[in-house]
Design an enzyme around this catalytic site. Structure first.
Site, PDB file in Angstrom:
ATOM      1  N   GLU A  38      -0.963  13.549   0.635  1.00 56.91           N
ATOM      2  CA  GLU A  38      -0.797  12.611   1.752  1.00 56.91           C
ATOM      3  C   GLU A  38       0.303  11.620   1.399  1.00 56.91           C
ATOM      4  O   GLU A  38       0.059  10.637   0.689  1.00 56.91           O
ATOM      5  CB  GLU A  38      -2.100  11.840   1.989  1.00 56.91           C
ATOM      6  N   ASN A  59     -11.109  12.505   8.322  1.00 54.39           N
ATOM      7  CA  ASN A  59     -11.444  11.281   7.583  1.00 54.39           C
ATOM      8  C   ASN A  59     -11.504  10.155   8.615  1.00 54.39           C
ATOM      9  O   ASN A  59     -10.473   9.680   9.077  1.00 54.39           O
ATOM     10  CB  ASN A  59     -10.359  11.019   6.530  1.00 54.39           C
ATOM     11  N   LYS A  68     -12.410   7.140   8.322  1.00 50.79           N
ATOM     12  CA  LYS A  68     -12.104   5.798   7.798  1.00 50.79           C
ATOM     13  C   LYS A  68     -13.127   4.791   8.334  1.00 50.79           C
ATOM     14  O   LYS A  68     -14.290   5.167   8.555  1.00 50.79           O
ATOM     15  CB  LYS A  68     -10.648   5.411   8.122  1.00 50.79           C
ATOM     16  N   GLY A 123      -0.951   7.187   9.286  1.00 51.85           N
ATOM     17  CA  GLY A 123      -1.183   6.228  10.365  1.00 51.85           C
ATOM     18  C   GLY A 123       0.096   5.651  10.955  1.00 51.85           C
ATOM     19  O   GLY A 123       0.059   4.686  11.701  1.00 51.85           O
ATOM     20  N   SER A 144      -0.513  11.775   9.837  1.00 53.86           N
ATOM     21  CA  SER A 144      -0.099  11.925  11.234  1.00 53.86           C
ATOM     22  C   SER A 144      -0.134  13.376  11.728  1.00 53.86           C
ATOM     23  O   SER A 144       0.722  13.787  12.515  1.00 53.86           O
ATOM     24  CB  SER A 144       1.278  11.284  11.461  1.00 53.86           C
ATOM     25  N   HIS A 165      -8.107   8.331  -2.172  1.00 48.07           N
ATOM     26  CA  HIS A 165      -7.296   8.129  -0.965  1.00 48.07           C
ATOM     27  C   HIS A 165      -6.318   6.972  -1.208  1.00 48.07           C
ATOM     28  O   HIS A 165      -6.650   5.999  -1.888  1.00 48.07           O
ATOM     29  CB  HIS A 165      -8.190   7.828   0.246  1.00 48.07           C
ATOM     30  N   GLU A 176      -5.476   4.588   0.547  1.00 50.52           N
ATOM     31  CA  GLU A 176      -5.983   3.258   0.944  1.00 50.52           C
ATOM     32  C   GLU A 176      -6.874   2.680  -0.148  1.00 50.52           C
ATOM     33  O   GLU A 176      -6.883   1.472  -0.389  1.00 50.52           O
ATOM     34  CB  GLU A 176      -6.707   3.368   2.298  1.00 50.52           C
TER      35      GLU A 176
HETATM   36  P1  13P Z   1      -3.557   9.715   9.877  1.00 54.76           P
HETATM   37  O1  13P Z   1      -3.875  11.136  10.291  1.00 54.76           O
HETATM   38  O2  13P Z   1      -4.164   8.685  10.774  1.00 54.76           O
HETATM   39  O3  13P Z   1      -2.107   9.526   9.605  1.00 54.76           O
HETATM   40  O4  13P Z   1      -4.308   9.506   8.463  1.00 54.76           O
HETATM   41  C1  13P Z   1      -4.160  10.448   7.456  1.00 54.76           C
HETATM   42  C2  13P Z   1      -5.139  10.154   6.387  1.00 54.76           C
HETATM   43  O5  13P Z   1      -5.043   9.136   5.712  1.00 54.76           O
HETATM   44  C3  13P Z   1      -6.257  11.083   6.202  1.00 54.76           C
HETATM   45  O6  13P Z   1      -6.949  10.817   5.023  1.00 54.76           O
END
Ligand code: 13P
Length: 250
Positions: free
Chosen positions: A167, A9, A11, A173, A212, A95, A97
């Site tokens: 997640e 992903n 982003k 992140g 992560s 997601h 976010e």
């Molecule tokens: P990270 O791997 O940067 O922690 O992000 C995970 C994520 O949100 C994947 O959709």
């Protein structure tokens, strides 16, 4: 046996130059990734470019979001059929976010899940708790509520034709990965809940872990019984790291 799926992903990252380099780097190493299913989810505008670059590859691609609507006066939206026009296989929905920064609730996420399916896309449905919710001991309630909204709208059968990504928001992140056991516990809860409704669906659905994931921790995460791969943020922007994660599933 369920296959391992590793999905990147990206982003809100990348440029025409950087994604071209990234895809070139990933495709150069894809032959060493065994049976792992691989997908990348670029920002919408780069999907046609990625589709061209991946034309001769086993790697699939998808979107990071999809409209809940099919067509009409919905400024700024991108419909599932448009994504299918450019060869997308997957669409991420719900997601954390989108849920937290853009106020997308469970019911809206369920409508996006339905819209993805109407267009022939495989939804990657994200679920997961915040740190506060984990500390309150309500992780399972939160994940169950997020799943139930989709099951209520689309039925349990639809879950069998989708991918679930657990997640934990506190691991995204932050560099704080859930331990393999912490992740496995929630994955087992999800599969158990689905099995209570339809055992065949529960046995079949791929449940990815996200938060992560890196080359260095992917092997032990993917070794857990109910972890069927990963949804990768930061590490999916580095071809070497992403390939290392893919190899861990091979
Ligand atoms: P990270 O791997 O940067 O922690 O992000 C995970 C994520 O949100 C994947 O959709």
């Amino acid at each position: 046996m369920r296959q391992i799926l590793v999905a990147g992903n990206w982003k809100l990252n990348g440029s025409l130059d950087s994604i071209t380099q990234l895809i070139t780097g990933i495709t150069a190493g894809e032959d060493d990734t065994g049976k792992t299913q691989i997908a990348v989810c670029p920002p919408f505008v780069y999907i046609p470019v990625v589709a061209d670059l991946l034309a001769d590859s086993k790697i699939a691609w998808g979107s990071q979001d999809v409209s809940d609507r099919d067509a009409g006066a919905f400024t700024g939206e991108v419909a599932g059929a448009m994504l299918r026009d450019f060869g997308c296989t997957y669409a991420i929905v719900g997601h954390s976010e989108r849920r937290s920064l853009y106020a997308e609730d469970d019911a809206f996420t369920a409508r996006k899940f339905a819209a993805a399916r109407r267009a022939g896309l495989t939804p990657i449905l994200c679920v997961g708790e915040t740190l506060e919710e984990r500390e309150q001991g309500i992780t399972e309630d939160v994940v169950a509520r997020q799943l139930d909204a989709v099951i209520k709208l689309e039925g349990i059968g639809a879950i069998g034709e989708s991918v679930i990504a657990y997640e934990p928001v506190w691991a995204i992140g932050t560099g704080k990965t859930a331990s393999p056991q912490q992740a496995q516990d929630v994955h087992a809860f999800i599969r158990g809940k689905l099995a209570g409704l339809d055992k065949a669906v529960a046995d079949k659905v791929q449940i990815l872990y996200g938060g992560s994931v890196k080359g260095a921790n992917a092997t032990e995460l993917f070794a857990m019984a109910d972890i069927d791969g990963g949804l990768i943020g930061g590490a999916s922007l580095d071809a070497g790291e992403f390939l290392a994660i893919c190899k861990a599933g091979g």
